[in-house]
Scaffold this motif. Structure first.
Motif, short mmCIF file in Angstrom:
data_model
loop_
_atom_site.label_atom_id
_atom_site.label_comp_id
_atom_site.label_asym_id
_atom_site.label_seq_id
_atom_site.Cartn_x
_atom_site.Cartn_y
_atom_site.Cartn_z
N UNK A 69 -6.56 10.63 -10.56
CA UNK A 69 -6.28 12.00 -10.09
C UNK A 69 -6.85 12.98 -11.11
N UNK A 70 -7.08 14.25 -10.73
CA UNK A 70 -7.53 15.24 -11.70
C UNK A 70 -6.47 15.48 -12.78
N UNK A 71 -6.95 15.70 -14.01
CA UNK A 71 -6.02 15.87 -15.14
C UNK A 71 -5.51 17.30 -15.25
N UNK A 72 -4.92 17.79 -14.17
CA UNK A 72 -4.29 19.12 -14.21
C UNK A 72 -2.85 18.98 -13.74
N UNK A 73 -1.97 19.88 -14.23
CA UNK A 73 -0.56 19.81 -13.87
C UNK A 73 0.01 18.45 -14.23
N UNK A 74 0.81 17.88 -13.32
CA UNK A 74 1.40 16.56 -13.51
C UNK A 74 0.36 15.45 -13.60
N UNK A 75 -0.87 15.76 -13.11
CA UNK A 75 -1.95 14.78 -13.11
C UNK A 75 -2.30 14.29 -14.51
N UNK A 76 -2.08 15.13 -15.52
CA UNK A 76 -2.37 14.74 -16.90
C UNK A 76 -1.46 13.59 -17.33
N UNK A 77 -0.16 13.73 -17.06
CA UNK A 77 0.80 12.68 -17.43
C UNK A 77 0.57 11.43 -16.58
N UNK A 78 0.29 11.63 -15.31
CA UNK A 78 0.05 10.48 -14.42
C UNK A 78 -1.16 9.68 -14.90
N UNK A 89 0.85 -1.19 0.00
CA UNK A 89 0.00 0.00 0.00
C UNK A 89 0.89 1.24 0.00
N UNK A 90 0.61 2.16 -0.92
CA UNK A 90 1.41 3.38 -1.00
C UNK A 90 0.47 4.58 -1.05
N UNK A 91 0.41 5.33 0.04
CA UNK A 91 -0.43 6.53 0.10
C UNK A 91 0.49 7.74 -0.08
N UNK A 92 0.20 8.55 -1.11
CA UNK A 92 1.10 9.64 -1.48
C UNK A 92 0.52 10.98 -1.05
N UNK A 93 1.37 11.88 -0.50
CA UNK A 93 0.87 13.16 -0.02
C UNK A 93 0.44 14.10 -1.15
N UNK A 94 0.95 13.88 -2.37
CA UNK A 94 0.58 14.76 -3.48
C UNK A 94 0.83 14.05 -4.81
#
Ligand code: AMP
Ligand code: MG
Length: 318
Positions: free
Chosen positions: A299-308, A266-271
């Motif tokens: 995740x929302x598709x904004x900032x790095x979220x798009x690539x993720x 399990x990996x919970x990420x702060x951001x």
């Protein structure tokens, strides 16, 4: 195919000498590890495809130590590209530019363009300077596998198939470079990556995300292959509650499950940046632990979220 063990070293001069001799060297960058060869040696470049099992029509990114090396690689630097260079070189941005005729077809997969990047990672810079020549390099994984963010992952995929691994630290971004086609009227993002679309638009406002039609026209073939996939089945969820707890299931996301200990991993990420940094390594750890399923939170598709989200969707598309 070579069969002797791969040399592990922290010495950039040793690694660079091997590249100049036409051998393959994996090296760290701020995005992921790259698998480099002399970009002007077609025979050396062909070894990259062989070692990775990479389809021959998927072009490679050429890595340079300084912008002056562009002259040997491209016909011209369009005005929009110059603005990106001024702002983002060195960094995790690849520019697709009109190719110089001297660049081998093996590098560009016969396209009229070439992808160029100047990494900012100190060891990558020292290595590229020591090479003294442009270095063609895709990610240093077996084709179809998650990109390597540690030298150990390169070793697991390519030991005995390449001459050398330059042992650096863990990649500090963990996601591949953003690929922008600068050959048309408006810059097109062919692959979302470590430089967010919004940051590009702050420099050239007309920059937009390529549509599937654009990608066909730009003939960016790499984007059509399945990528980044672990052996486990990847299931995308909106909340951790949608993930089924089980010792052979893994979970990664921003929100914590009620019982994290009920998952094998399990990996919970702060951001989102941490999520991106952890993702490929988590895929590899989940496979090593024998997990059958990996739940990954959207995740929302904004900032790095798009690539993720791009990487998550490719991994989930089996
Ligand atoms: P990798 O380094 O393994 O992440 O793969 C390089 C990526 O850059 C692939 O998705 C390629 O399709 C893309 N790429 C490299 N050169 C070009 C080019 N000349 N035109 C379009 N895409 C390119
Ligand atoms: Mg790759």
């Amino acid at each position: 195919m070579m069969s002797h063990a791969t040399l592990l070293t922290r010495d950039v001069e040793v690694a660079a000498a091997l590249v100049r001799q036409g051998e393959l060297v994996a090296f760290p960058t701020e995005t992921v590890y790259g698998l480099g060869a002399d970009a002007f040696n077609p025979e050396a470049v062909r070894k990259i495809f062989e070692a990775k099992g990479r389809p021959l029509d998927n072009p490679l990114i050429v890595h340079i130590a300084e912008p002056a090396q562009l002259a040997a690689l491209v016909q011209e630097v369009p005005e929009t590209a110059q603005r990106f260079i001024d702002r983002f070189f060195p960094g995790p941005l690849t520019l697709v530019l009109p190719r110089h005729p001297a660049v081998p077809d093996e590098v560009t997969a016969g396209l009229p363009t070439v992808g160029v990047r100047m990494p900012r990672h100190p060891m990558a810079q020292a290595f590229l300077r020591a090479c003294g020549i442009p270095v063609a390099a895709p990610s240093a994984n077996r084709s179809g596998r998650p990109s390597p963010t540690r030298w150990e992952a390169v070793y697991a995929d390519l030991n005995g198939r390449i001459a050398c691994i330059l042992q650096g630290d863990r990649s500090d971004m963990g996601l591949e470079s953003t690929v922008v086609d600068c050959t048309g009227a408006e810059p097109l993002v062919l692959r979302a990556g470590a430089v967010p679309l919004e940051a590009l638009q702050a420099v050239v406002p007309q920059t937009r995300l390529a549509t599937p039609d654009d990608v066909r026209q730009a003939r960016s073939p790499g984007t059509r292959y399945r990528h980044y996939a672990p052996q486990a089945q990847v299931i995308l969820v909106d909340t951790p509650q949608a993930a089924q707890p089980h010792p052979q299931h893994a979970y990664i996301g921003l929100a914590s499950p009620t019982h994290p200990e009920a998952f094998g991993l399990c990996c919970v990420c702060p951001d989102v940046a941490t999520y991106a940094y952890e993702l490929f390594d988590f895929f590899r750890r989940s496979d090593a632990a024998g997990c059958k399923r990996i739940y990954a939170q959207r995740v929302p598709r904004i900032g790095l979220g798009l690539a993720l989200m791009d990487r998550l969707e490719r991994a989930a598309a089996k």
